[in-house]
Design a protein around this motif. Structure first.
Motif, PDB file in Angstrom:
ATOM      1  N   THR A  12     -62.553  19.918 -12.403  1.00 47.76           N
ATOM      2  CA  THR A  12     -63.004  19.596 -13.753  1.00 47.76           C
ATOM      3  C   THR A  12     -61.837  19.416 -14.720  1.00 47.76           C
ATOM      4  O   THR A  12     -62.013  18.873 -15.801  1.00 47.76           O
ATOM      5  N   ARG A  28     -55.038  28.257 -11.125  1.00 43.83           N
ATOM      6  CA  ARG A  28     -56.479  28.377 -11.348  1.00 43.83           C
ATOM      7  C   ARG A  28     -57.036  26.997 -11.671  1.00 43.83           C
ATOM      8  O   ARG A  28     -56.416  26.227 -12.380  1.00 43.83           O
ATOM      9  N   PHE A  29     -58.217  26.733 -11.122  1.00 45.77           N
ATOM     10  CA  PHE A  29     -58.929  25.513 -11.460  1.00 45.77           C
ATOM     11  C   PHE A  29     -60.412  25.738 -11.238  1.00 45.77           C
ATOM     12  O   PHE A  29     -60.823  26.743 -10.678  1.00 45.77           O
ATOM     13  N   THR A  30     -61.208  24.797 -11.719  1.00 47.33           N
ATOM     14  CA  THR A  30     -62.655  24.872 -11.571  1.00 47.33           C
ATOM     15  C   THR A  30     -63.132  23.675 -10.768  1.00 47.33           C
ATOM     16  O   THR A  30     -62.713  22.548 -11.024  1.00 47.33           O
ATOM     17  N   PHE A  48     -70.293  25.069 -11.505  1.00 45.71           N
ATOM     18  CA  PHE A  48     -68.881  25.040 -11.857  1.00 45.71           C
ATOM     19  C   PHE A  48     -68.281  26.366 -11.417  1.00 45.71           C
ATOM     20  O   PHE A  48     -68.587  27.415 -11.985  1.00 45.71           O
ATOM     21  N   ASN A  50     -65.065  28.817 -10.431  1.00 49.54           N
ATOM     22  CA  ASN A  50     -63.659  29.112 -10.677  1.00 49.54           C
ATOM     23  C   ASN A  50     -62.966  29.467  -9.371  1.00 49.54           C
ATOM     24  O   ASN A  50     -63.505  30.216  -8.552  1.00 49.54           O
ATOM     25  N   VAL A  52     -59.039  30.580  -7.636  1.00 52.24           N
ATOM     26  CA  VAL A  52     -57.671  31.042  -7.837  1.00 52.24           C
ATOM     27  C   VAL A  52     -56.924  30.896  -6.508  1.00 52.24           C
ATOM     28  O   VAL A  52     -57.469  31.172  -5.446  1.00 52.24           O
ATOM     29  N   VAL A  92     -65.905  38.885 -14.106  1.00 52.03           N
ATOM     30  CA  VAL A  92     -65.525  37.528 -13.711  1.00 52.03           C
ATOM     31  C   VAL A  92     -65.737  37.391 -12.209  1.00 52.03           C
ATOM     32  O   VAL A  92     -65.313  38.252 -11.434  1.00 52.03           O
ATOM     33  N   GLU A  94     -64.911  34.752  -9.092  1.00 50.51           N
ATOM     34  CA  GLU A  94     -64.081  33.598  -8.734  1.00 50.51           C
ATOM     35  C   GLU A  94     -63.856  33.585  -7.237  1.00 50.51           C
ATOM     36  O   GLU A  94     -64.018  34.610  -6.561  1.00 50.51           O
TER      37      GLU A  94
END
Length: 126
Positions: A12, A28-30, A48, A50, A52, A92, A94
Motif C-alpha cells: 500500500t 515495515r510495510f502493509t 490490510f 502489517n 515487519v 498491535v 503484525e
C-alpha cells in the motif's frame, strides 16, 4: 504448536526502513490482500495487513519493493502491546516475515550487485 501465515498482496506504500540502536535493519510495510469473495455490492474487499521484516531481507525489501508491487510473505503472526502517549494500553497485530518473495517483474536491468544478500534471504526477485 503452529503459527504460520502465507500472504500474497500488493504494497500500500513504500517499505519504511529503519535501524535499531545495535544497527540491525527493520522494514515495515502493509500488504493489501484481496478477500476470496465479493460483498453484497459485488465488489471485492481487501484486508490490510502489517508486515515487519528484519536484517538483510529488510534492506532488500526497502530497495526492491515499492507501492503497488506484488509480494508473497511467509511468516508468523505476532501480537504485542505498548502504552500510547495518552497512557492507554494498545495492541498491535503484525506478521513477522521469515521470507519475502518479490512477484512483480523488474522494470529495467538492475545495477551491479542487485542480488547481493538475496539468496541468504531466500528470495530472488523475478
Amino acid at each position: 504448536m503452529l503459527n504460520r501465515i502465507i500472504l500474497i498482496g500488493r504494497l500500500t506504500r513504500d517499505p519504511e526502513l529503519r535501524y535499531t540502536n545495535t544497527g540491525k535493519a527493520v522494514a515495515r510495510f502493509t500488504l493489501a490482500v484481496d478477500r476470496p469473495f465479493k460483498n453484497q455490492a459485488g465488489e471485492r474487499e481487501a484486508d490490510f495487513i502489517n508486515v515487519v521484516v528484519w536484517g538483510q531481507m529488510a534492506e532488500n525489501c526497502s530497495k526492491y519493493l515499492s507501492k503497488g508491487k506484488l509480494a508473497a510473505v511467509d511468516g508468523r503472526l505476532e501480537i504485542r502491546s505498548f502504552e500510547g502517549q495518552d497512557g492507554q494500553k494498545r495492541w498491535v497485530a503484525e506478521v513477522a516475515a521469515e521470507t519475502v518473495r518479490f512477484l512483480s517483474p523488474r522494470e529495467s536491468q538492475p545495477e551491479p550487485g542487485w542480488n547481493d544478500g538475496l539468496q541468504e534471504a531466500g528470495d530472488l526477485p523475478f
